[in-house]
Design an enzyme around this catalytic site. Structure first.
Site, PDB file in Angstrom:
ATOM      1  N   ASP A   1       0.756  -1.260   0.103  1.00  0.00           N
ATOM      2  CA  ASP A   1       0.041   0.221  -0.022  1.00  0.00           C
ATOM      3  C   ASP A   1       0.902   1.251  -0.051  1.00  0.00           C
ATOM      4  OD1 ASP A   1      -2.298   1.740   0.538  1.00  0.00           O
ATOM      5  OD2 ASP A   1      -1.809   1.683   2.563  1.00  0.00           O
TER       6      ASP A   1
ATOM      7  N   ASP B   1      -0.314   5.137   1.109  1.00  0.00           N
ATOM      8  CA  ASP B   1      -0.477   6.284   2.016  1.00  0.00           C
ATOM      9  C   ASP B   1      -0.514   5.483   3.567  1.00  0.00           C
ATOM     10  OD1 ASP B   1      -0.907   8.163   0.251  1.00  0.00           O
ATOM     11  OD2 ASP B   1      -2.878   7.520  -0.012  1.00  0.00           O
TER      12      ASP B   1
ATOM     13  N   ASP C   1      -1.967  -0.476   6.032  1.00  0.00           N
ATOM     14  CA  ASP C   1      -2.378  -0.259   7.442  1.00  0.00           C
ATOM     15  C   ASP C   1      -3.488  -0.308   7.660  1.00  0.00           C
ATOM     16  OD1 ASP C   1      -2.433   2.342   5.255  1.00  0.00           O
ATOM     17  OD2 ASP C   1      -2.858   3.412   7.080  1.00  0.00           O
TER      18      ASP C   1
HETATM   19 MG   LIG Z   1      -2.817   3.066   3.598  1.00  0.00          MG
END
Ligand SMILES: [Mg+2]
Length: 181
Positions: free
Chosen positions: A6, A8, A137
């Site tokens: 991922d 961000d 996240d």
């Molecule tokens: Mg993320």
């Protein structure tokens, strides 16, 4: 291994930028404690009156382009590539895509180099992308399909993704140990 990473909160420091821009433009308004917030989406932890101020920041031109790179992430990606793994960056754009999508490409070129542009996958549904693992996240990732990948949660020190049952956790310091490579 086919590894999806991922962007961000894993490679690019979205929260850090929000925090510094907020301080600059709204010095007299308090921002939610970013690191201890319980919701994945920052605006969901903000009072109603400030929600649009947060979205004003991340929908503005150059916000995604100038996100700082997260410590250790570039070295980790290079390590994975040099050890024969297939690595793709797998990221979802915000709904207000206008600046976000093109700036994600520019960010990748700027921080990781031109050859990484071909490894960037931008999608609203990550379950359509195949791989062995997805490092992300976000605490819960849902989509139309049953994913082929194991979601390993990127532990970026936030409260919103702590203690998700039956998930492994990873960061850029311990990734070799967690992945057993
Ligand atoms: Mg993320």
């Amino acid at each position: 291994m086919e590894i999806l990473v991922d962007m961000d909160g894993v490679l690019a420091d979205f929260d850090g930028s929000i925090k510094s821009i907020w301080k600059r433009f709204h010095p007299n308004k308090s921002l939610v404690d970013i690191y201890n917030r319980k919701t994945y989406y920052l605006a969901d932890s903000m009072p109603e009156s400030s929600k649009n101020l947060v979205s004003e920041i991340y929908t503005s031109q150059n916000f995604f382009l100038f996100l700082p790179i997260i410590d250790g992430s570039k070295e980790a990606l290079e390590y994975l590539i040099s050890h024969g793994h297939t690595v793709r960056i797998c990221t979802s754009p915000i709904k207000e895509y206008r600046h976000c999508v093109s700036e994600k490409f520019a960010w990748v070129e700027r921080h990781l180099g031109e050859e990484w542009i071909k490894r960037l996958i931008i999608t609203k549904d990550k379950t359509f992308v195949r791989g062995d693992i997805l490092i992300d996240d976000k605490p819960q990732i849902k989509g139309e399909l049953t994913p082929t990948w194991e979601h390993i949660i990127f532990d970026n020190g936030r409260a919103y993704n702590k203690g998700v049952p039956s998930r492994r956790y990873i960061n850029w310091k311990n990734f070799r140990k967690v992945l057993g490579i």
